[in-house]
Design an enzyme around this catalytic site. Sequence first.
Site, short mmCIF file in Angstrom:
data_model
loop_
_atom_site.label_atom_id
_atom_site.label_comp_id
_atom_site.label_asym_id
_atom_site.label_seq_id
_atom_site.Cartn_x
_atom_site.Cartn_y
_atom_site.Cartn_z
N GLY A 210 -1.40 -0.66 -6.92
CA GLY A 210 -0.50 -0.60 -7.43
C GLY A 210 -0.18 -2.06 -8.44
N LEU A 211 -0.73 -3.52 -7.30
CA LEU A 211 -0.36 -4.97 -7.80
C LEU A 211 -1.79 -5.72 -8.59
CD1 LEU A 211 1.66 -5.69 -4.42
CD2 LEU A 211 2.51 -5.00 -6.54
N GLY A 212 -2.31 -4.81 -9.63
CA GLY A 212 -3.50 -4.85 -10.40
C GLY A 212 -3.77 -6.17 -9.16
N SER A 213 -4.92 -5.28 -8.13
CA SER A 213 -5.77 -6.01 -7.65
C SER A 213 -6.85 -6.50 -9.03
CB SER A 213 -5.71 -6.18 -6.43
OG SER A 213 -6.71 -4.98 -5.92
N SER A 214 -7.45 -5.04 -9.40
CA SER A 214 -9.25 -5.27 -9.54
C SER A 214 -9.34 -6.32 -10.57
CB SER A 214 -9.68 -3.56 -10.15
OG SER A 214 -8.50 -3.60 -10.90
N PRO B 47 -3.27 -6.74 -2.26
CA PRO B 47 -3.94 -5.96 -1.73
C PRO B 47 -3.99 -4.81 -2.84
CG PRO B 47 -1.33 -6.42 -0.89
CD PRO B 47 -1.61 -7.61 -2.02
N ALA C 70 -7.07 -8.71 -11.97
CA ALA C 70 -6.84 -9.97 -11.09
C ALA C 70 -8.60 -11.04 -10.44
CB ALA C 70 -6.11 -10.50 -9.64
N ASP D 161 -2.86 -4.47 -17.57
CA ASP D 161 -3.03 -5.95 -15.57
C ASP D 161 -4.33 -6.90 -16.36
OD1 ASP D 161 -2.16 -3.21 -15.31
OD2 ASP D 161 -3.45 -3.01 -13.11
N GLY E 180 -5.15 -1.29 -4.55
CA GLY E 180 -4.90 0.12 -4.17
C GLY E 180 -4.13 0.88 -4.43
C1 MEV Z 1 -1.46 0.17 -14.38
O1 MEV Z 1 -1.35 -0.87 -13.29
C2 MEV Z 1 -0.69 1.09 -14.83
C3 MEV Z 1 -1.57 2.48 -15.67
O2 MEV Z 1 -0.18 2.64 -16.94
C4 MEV Z 1 -2.60 2.22 -15.43
C5 MEV Z 1 -2.85 0.97 -17.22
O3 MEV Z 1 -1.82 0.75 -18.14
O4 MEV Z 1 -3.84 0.96 -17.44
C6 MEV Z 1 -0.82 3.71 -14.98
#
Ligand code: MEV
Length: 307
Positions: free
Chosen positions: A124-128, A120, A130, A171, A122
């Site tokens: 915080g699971l690193g979609s962009s 999903p 991946a 990420d 937006g």
């Molecule tokens: C990345 O998923 C989370 C942050 O720490 C930004 C980053 O490390 O680039 C907020």
Amino acid sequence: MDTKETIFSAPGKIILFGEHAVVYGYPAIVSAINLKTKCIIKESHLNEVQLSISSNYLLSKSSDSNMLNYIINHENREFEPKTKVSQRSVNPAYYFIVEKILNMTTSQKSPFIHIDSEIPPGIGLGSSAANAVAVIASLSSFMNINLSLAELNEFAFEAEKIIHGKPSGVDNTVSTYGGIQHYKQKKFTKLSVPDIDTHIVIVNSGIQRNTKHYIEKVADLMEENPEKYQNILEQIGKLTLNAKSSLLKGEVKELGNRMKQNHLLLNELGVGHPILDELVDSLDHYGSLGSKLTGAGGGGCIISLFE
Ligand code: MEV
């Protein structure tokens, strides 16, 4: 025409400890997860680069399907985007990736790129990251360009900067190399964690947010009150190192407590959200050893440790 498909996939991630502080040179502990983006490339019969995106979680009204089109003139090696920059609805990172790879080759092949993601966006699971890693790996391989993992990772980092401004690189690194990693200033080590009988549950608050916005928010706060916010980041940095040692020793109770502390520090940093606190409280009632937000905050996911 080549009818073979070139397929690469890359995982999403959770940050176990150290988000935001990692942008300022402190360590983070991060793990790949079993949700992936798959990129499938076939040769197109048109002299075009075509893109289609499907996602279990496409939340936007219109699908991005076939929106990124380049006409390729194989004789003079020119390729021209069909859409003007101002009208592009596809993530600009894809244009960057496609243009860079087409510039690296004299291949006559025209790719049809299909991105299929389970991650999903937006939250915080690193979609962009991946997505970037999967597309770079597939497209470079399809075009017969050899990239080492280090080059792939650096390339994905460039794409991440287009989307997130000043990311730490954590990420793309975990998406490229996988596993559980200790990451600091573009260097990582894989951690061999003992086989402990625990689960990490990921809970999606359903609140989508923008990582770039929260990276910038912390940067603004650092400028306004460097002493206060530097101190919070330093505490997160120390906590992350202690958490690493608990993780390596399999000390689950300590790990849970450190997750709780990390969540509170992220709230102090200004990246919390009341709904996330409610989720943390309810997970406590279900017997969690500790929970925290993961990623940039302001919404997104909670991770919670259970025995
Ligand atoms: C990345 O998923 C989370 C942050 O720490 C930004 C980053 O490390 O680039 C907020």
